[in-house]
Design an enzyme around this catalytic site. Structure first.
Site, PDB file in Angstrom:
ATOM      1  NE  ARG A 139      18.515  14.397   8.986  1.00  0.00           N
ATOM      2  CZ  ARG A 139      19.774  14.175   9.390  1.00  0.00           C
ATOM      3  NH1 ARG A 139      20.057  13.073  10.023  1.00  0.00           N
ATOM      4  NH2 ARG A 139      20.741  15.052   9.164  1.00  0.00           N
ATOM      5  CB  THR A 140      15.111  16.470   2.998  1.00  0.00           C
ATOM      6  OG1 THR A 140      14.989  17.004   4.313  1.00  0.00           O
ATOM      7  CG2 THR A 140      13.933  16.904   2.166  1.00  0.00           C
ATOM      8  NE  ARG A 188      16.865  20.838   1.763  1.00  0.00           N
ATOM      9  CZ  ARG A 188      17.070  20.248   2.937  1.00  0.00           C
ATOM     10  NH1 ARG A 188      18.297  20.031   3.361  1.00  0.00           N
ATOM     11  NH2 ARG A 188      16.064  19.875   3.685  1.00  0.00           N
ATOM     12  CG  HIS A 218      12.014  21.738   5.429  1.00  0.00           C
ATOM     13  ND1 HIS A 218      11.552  20.791   4.530  1.00  0.00           N
ATOM     14  CD2 HIS A 218      13.185  21.249   5.914  1.00  0.00           C
ATOM     15  CE1 HIS A 218      12.410  19.780   4.494  1.00  0.00           C
ATOM     16  NE2 HIS A 218      13.406  20.031   5.317  1.00  0.00           N
ATOM     17  CE  LYS A 268      28.278  22.870 -18.318  1.00  0.00           C
ATOM     18  NZ  LYS A 268      27.597  22.030 -19.325  1.00  0.00           N
TER      19      LYS A 268
HETATM   20  C1  NCD Z   1      16.586  20.783   8.357  1.00  0.00           C
HETATM   21  C2  NCD Z   1      16.678  21.684   7.135  1.00  0.00           C
HETATM   22  O1  NCD Z   1      17.329  21.335   6.153  1.00  0.00           O
HETATM   23  O2  NCD Z   1      16.064  22.724   7.209  1.00  0.00           O
HETATM   24  N1  NCD Z   1      16.972  19.473   8.134  1.00  0.00           N
HETATM   25  C3  NCD Z   1      16.083  18.584   7.591  1.00  0.00           C
HETATM   26  O3  NCD Z   1      15.555  18.804   6.525  1.00  0.00           O
HETATM   27  N2  NCD Z   1      15.807  17.476   8.285  1.00  0.00           N
HETATM   28  C4  NCD Z   1      17.192  21.366   9.564  1.00  0.00           C
HETATM   29  C5  NCD Z   1      18.583  21.921   9.512  1.00  0.00           C
HETATM   30  O4  NCD Z   1      19.296  21.858   8.514  1.00  0.00           O
HETATM   31  O5  NCD Z   1      18.985  22.433  10.563  1.00  0.00           O
END
Ligand code: NCD
Length: 308
Positions: A55-56, A105, A133, A84
């Site tokens: 999703r993100t 991320r 997050h 590397k």
């Molecule tokens: C979450 C994350 O990556 O922290 N997912 C997200 O971004 N929608 C939650 C998770 O991975 O449990």
């Protein structure tokens, strides 16, 4: 506007006014999230994902395209020069010369902060280990505002992995900026909310309590927010197996909740919400995921100074 040209590393970087601004611009982005716009034409987002995401990453990409911009990036650190042995700050320095804004991320807590130091363009933390997050929190707050009509005064239960779940860390910090909020932390003993987050919330005047059992509190809640047990952050398989499967929201548990309670989850869910609950109108997690596009559009447009 404080966001123009800034980084977003922690939700604590934002004031309540900043959050209100993002939420109001998000509302204005709803139609552009369907029909497109040219607000960020010619701009490039670099999506640097060193950890799995559905999703993100996709909603950041979709948001940039709907703003008329373009997106580059990777979804797997294994195909980059990190493999590397390149250090993160070198990767970021180069990516920042190829783009106008970066979403990163990374499995390490603090990686987004390191990235911000190496970059001369705005950095957005799209999740750093079990830490923060912030963009998930913005879409969670938008969901609360849309589905409950307000955030102040809500009673919110957070359940599951409150120790490693970065979404609930950021959300609890953000809720501390609102008034009259009550937070019920529901988790197994081993996965309790970190004390610094509990302390901060109570210092900010939020009533925050800890529980082991959902049934104890569900009838009081306006919102129940679930999280997955963050398997990848455990020291060993055994530790994970000791706590897994502790919570499962099903129709029976939902029958104890208020008629207008909403059930949220950042997704992915594993076994903490039964599929039968998807048909309950109080289950809003797919709507919540969909709000990721207008909210990330708003954030990108504000950070690039395209919206005042
Ligand atoms: C979450 C994350 O990556 O922290 N997912 C997200 O971004 N929608 C939650 C998770 O991975 O449990």
């Amino acid at each position: 506007m404080a966001l123009n040209g800034q980084d977003l590393i922690s939700i604590e970087d934002l004031s309540r006014d900043d959050i209100n601004k993002v939420l109001s611009v998000s509302q204005n982005m709803i139609s552009a999230a369907k029909n497109g716009s040219k607000l960020c034409e010619g701009k490039i987002l670099a999506n640097l994902f060193f950890e799995p995401s559905t999703r993100t990453r996709l909603s950041f990409e979709s948001a940039m395209y709907r703003l008329g911009g373009n997106a580059i990036g990777f979804a797997d650190a294994g195909v980059t020069s990190a493999k590397k042995g390149e250090v993160l700050s070198d990767t970021i320095q180069v990516a920042s010369s190829y783009s106008d804004i970066i979403a990163i991320r990374h499995p390490s807590e603090g990686a987004a902060r390191v990235a911000a130091e190496a970059s001369d363009i705005p950095i957005i933390n799209a999740g750093d280990g079990g830490h923060q997050h912030p963009t998930q929190t913005l879409l969670d707050l938008f969901t609360l505002a849309k589905e409950k009509g307000k955030i102040d005064g809500l009673s919110i239960g957070l359940f599951g992995d409150l120790k490693y779940g970065r979404t609930v860390h950021s959300l609890a910090c953000a809720l501390s900026l609102f008034s009259g909020v009550k937070i019920y932390c529901i988790s197994p003993e081993q996965l309790k909310m970190p004390p610094h987050i509990i302390n901060r919330a109570s210092e900010c005047g939020v009533s925050i309590s800890e529980h082991g059992d959902i049934s104890e509190v569900i009838s009081k809640l306006d919102v129940l927010y679930g999280t997955r047990i963050q398997k990848e952050r455990f020291g060993s398989e055994k530790e994970y197996h000791d706590v897994k499967g502790g919570y499962a929201i099903d129709r029976k548990i939902m029958s104890q909740a208020k008629k207008d309670m909403i059930l949220m989850h950042p997704l992915p869910r594993i076994d903490e919400i039964a599929y039968e609950v998807d048909y309950d109108p109080r289950a809003v997690y797919f709507k919540q995921a969909a709000y990721g596009v207008p909210v990330r559009m708003a954030l990108i447009a504000l950070m690039l100074g395209k919206v005042k």
